[in-house]
Design a protein around this motif. Structure first.
Motif, short mmCIF file in Angstrom:
data_model
loop_
_atom_site.label_atom_id
_atom_site.label_comp_id
_atom_site.label_asym_id
_atom_site.label_seq_id
_atom_site.Cartn_x
_atom_site.Cartn_y
_atom_site.Cartn_z
N LEU A 134 53.77 27.78 43.91
CA LEU A 134 52.86 28.74 44.52
C LEU A 134 52.19 28.08 45.70
O LEU A 134 51.75 26.93 45.61
N PHE B 50 47.69 41.86 34.72
CA PHE B 50 48.91 41.22 34.23
C PHE B 50 49.80 42.26 33.55
O PHE B 50 49.27 43.09 32.79
N GLN C 223 40.45 27.70 44.27
CA GLN C 223 40.19 29.14 44.10
C GLN C 223 40.50 29.60 42.68
O GLN C 223 40.35 30.78 42.37
N GLY C 224 40.96 28.68 41.85
CA GLY C 224 41.27 29.05 40.47
C GLY C 224 42.73 28.79 40.13
O GLY C 224 43.49 28.27 40.96
N VAL C 225 43.10 29.13 38.92
CA VAL C 225 44.46 28.87 38.41
C VAL C 225 45.00 30.18 37.82
O VAL C 225 44.62 30.57 36.72
N PRO C 226 45.86 30.90 38.56
CA PRO C 226 46.20 32.28 38.21
C PRO C 226 47.28 32.44 37.14
O PRO C 226 48.33 33.02 37.40
N PHE C 227 47.01 31.94 35.97
CA PHE C 227 47.95 32.12 34.86
C PHE C 227 47.21 32.63 33.64
O PHE C 227 46.02 32.34 33.47
N ARG C 228 47.91 33.36 32.79
CA ARG C 228 47.20 33.89 31.63
C ARG C 228 46.88 32.76 30.64
O ARG C 228 47.51 31.70 30.67
N LEU D 96 52.09 34.63 35.31
CA LEU D 96 51.25 34.75 36.50
C LEU D 96 50.33 35.96 36.42
O LEU D 96 50.76 37.04 36.03
N THR D 97 49.07 35.77 36.80
CA THR D 97 48.14 36.90 36.87
C THR D 97 47.57 36.99 38.28
O THR D 97 47.77 36.09 39.10
N CYS D 98 46.84 38.04 38.53
CA CYS D 98 46.13 38.14 39.79
C CYS D 98 45.14 36.98 39.87
O CYS D 98 44.56 36.56 38.87
N ALA D 99 44.95 36.44 41.09
CA ALA D 99 44.12 35.24 41.25
C ALA D 99 42.64 35.58 41.41
O ALA D 99 41.79 34.69 41.33
N LYS E 84 40.72 38.79 36.67
CA LYS E 84 41.28 37.97 35.59
C LYS E 84 41.04 38.52 34.19
O LYS E 84 41.90 38.44 33.33
N THR F 18 49.06 29.40 28.87
CA THR F 18 50.39 29.35 29.45
C THR F 18 51.05 27.97 29.29
O THR F 18 52.22 27.86 28.94
#
Ligand SMILES: C[S@@+](CC[C@H](N)C(=O)[O-])C[C@H]1O[C@@H](n2cnc3c(N)ncnc32)[C@H](O)[C@@H]1O
Ligand SMILES: [Zn+2]
Lengths: 275, 132
Positions: free
Chosen positions: A101, B23, A107-112, B9-12, B17, A115
């Motif tokens: 990515l 998601f 800015q954060g870590v965009p994973f559910r 992957l989710t929205c940042a 969130k 993970t």
């Protein structure tokens, strides 16, 4: 030599030219490889795992994860995040196996949630101490980063971040931010008090205590300031780098409550970089 | 971007969130590519319980891929009983999760509508600071 972090933001510092120089330098490749191997040793993964590589750059750290042989618990699968398009371009040219990515970890870590089994970061998170614009602070970026990382790891997951703090203030700012996010945290120093000292922030999800963070890790001892029965031996003057000197240094660090490597048969020998 | 990664992957955006609609991200104008890799049975077995199968079904459907089974395959279904070799189910999962990827297109958040561009397999998750 001035620190790149003090010159430019990472996406501008690692432009096409710098990214190519970085990625093709055999000296850099061998240093990054040995630090990645050290991080893997600390993670102590027993099975093929899903790993997040923070500040993955051109994939020098990631490709080590893909290459862990089966009998050593690999190969692992990784996803990388990096803010420099040029570094990621180098990774594409080298055909690395991980997904990547273009993203700012501040800015954060965009994973559910849950993970990843583990995360590594090699030579990247000190960049978070520099806020490049006036509308964000390093503290806010560190919080977004560590909160996001904490969430993205499974319970019992670990992260190892090798980093180059500019000074004690940065070192403290980073480790405090990790602890605030809920991590059990400890700092491991390799080659302490030398020019090539390497710092590893060792983090675990589900433990507020350093002991939990490094339990079961190879070659790491948790030094508890409460432990009183250690000999200090400060009166013995020993040659810098000798075994006695190292043992003495360890005792001093133990007294400060840092994590140091447990005495192994390697203590006092030069370590070979493994390839 | 592998189908595997799309399942995580989710929205940042921080405001998205917590929202279930953030998601999975929805592929749009996606071009797919198939890249061969060695099969890693233990990895797939480890990831099975972590997959969100509803999201798998949604995303594969949106990508125009064949329909998936209704439920997540079980770990037992990954090995062929008589030979002990990787089963067809395992091979299919490998091909879908590890070898099928989005080469270019967009990933769209159903909550805020933000579109993340994908180029050469790399998704751009940089946010303007007012959106963080
Ligand atoms: C010294 S390189 C290390 C790259 C790789 N981990 C390795 O070992 O070769 C540091 C990397 O951190 C990245 N970086 C710095 N700040 C970052 C941020 N806020 N978000 C994502 N990546 C960042 C830089 O773009 C650069 O690629
Ligand atoms: Zn969103």
């Amino acid at each position: 030599m001035s620190r790149p972090e003090d010159i430019l933001p990472p996406d501008l510092f690692y432009d096409d030219n710098e990214s190519r120089k970085y990625t093709t330098s055999s000296r850099i490749r061998s240093i990054q490889a040995s630090m990645t191997n050290r991080a893997l040793e600390l993670l102590d993964l027993q099975e093929p795992s899903m790993i997040l590589d923070l500040g993955c750059g051109s994939g020098l750290s990631g490709e080590i994860l893909s290459d862990v042989p089966e009998d050593e618990g690999g190969p692992h699968v990784w996803v990388g995040m990096d803010v420099s398009a040029s570094m990621l371009g180098q990774a594409l040219e080298r055909d690395v196996e991980g997904d990547m990515l273009l993203a700012d970890i501040g800015q954060g870590v965009p994973f559910r949630p849950g993970t990843f089994d583990a995360a590594i970061s090699i030579s990247a998170i000190q960049w978070l101490c520099n806020a490049e614009t006036s509308d964000v602070t390093p503290e806010a970026r560190l919080k977004l980063f560590f909160d996001g990382l904490y969430q993205s790891l499974k319970r019992g997951g670990k992260a190892v971040c090798q980093f180059y703090p500019k000074n004690t203030a940065q070192r403290t700012m980073i480790s405090q931010a990790a602890i605030k996010a809920g991590f059990g945290a400890g700092i491991l120093e390799d080659d302490p008090d030398t020019k090539s000292v390497k710092l590893y922030l060792v983090l675990s999800v589900g433990g507020g205590d350093v002991t939990g963070a490094v339990q079961g890790m190879d070659g790491v001892d948790v030094m508890d300031a409460r432990r009183q029965d250690r000999k200090r031996g400060r009166d013995v003057k020993s040659k810098k780098g000798s075994k006695a000197w190292i043992m003495n240094k360890k005792a001093q660090m133990e007294a400060k409550g840092k994590i140091v490597k447990s005495d192994s048969k390697y203590t006092g020998r030069k370590r070979k970089i493994a390839f | 971007m592998k189908v595997l990664t799309l399942n995580f992957l989710t929205c940042a955006r921080k405001t998205c969130k917590q929202n279930p609609a953030a998601f999975p991200l929805h592929p749009k104008e996606a071009e797919l590519e198939q890249i061969e890799t060695d099969i890693n049975p233990l990895f797939i077995q480890n990831m099975l319980p972590r997959l969100d199968w509803e999201a798998m079904k949604t995303v594969t459907n949106e990508l125009g891929l064949p329909n998936l089974p209704l439920e997540t395959p079980t770990a037992e279904a990954l090995v062929d009983e008589s030979s002990g070799e990787p089963s067809q189910t395992l091979k299919d999962l490998h091909s879908l999760l590890m070898e099928t990827s989005v080469a270019s297109g967009k990933l769209v958040c159903a909550n805020c509508g933000h579109e993340y561009a994908v180029k050469e397999g790399i998704a751009n998750f940089l946010l303007p600071s007012h959106m963080v």
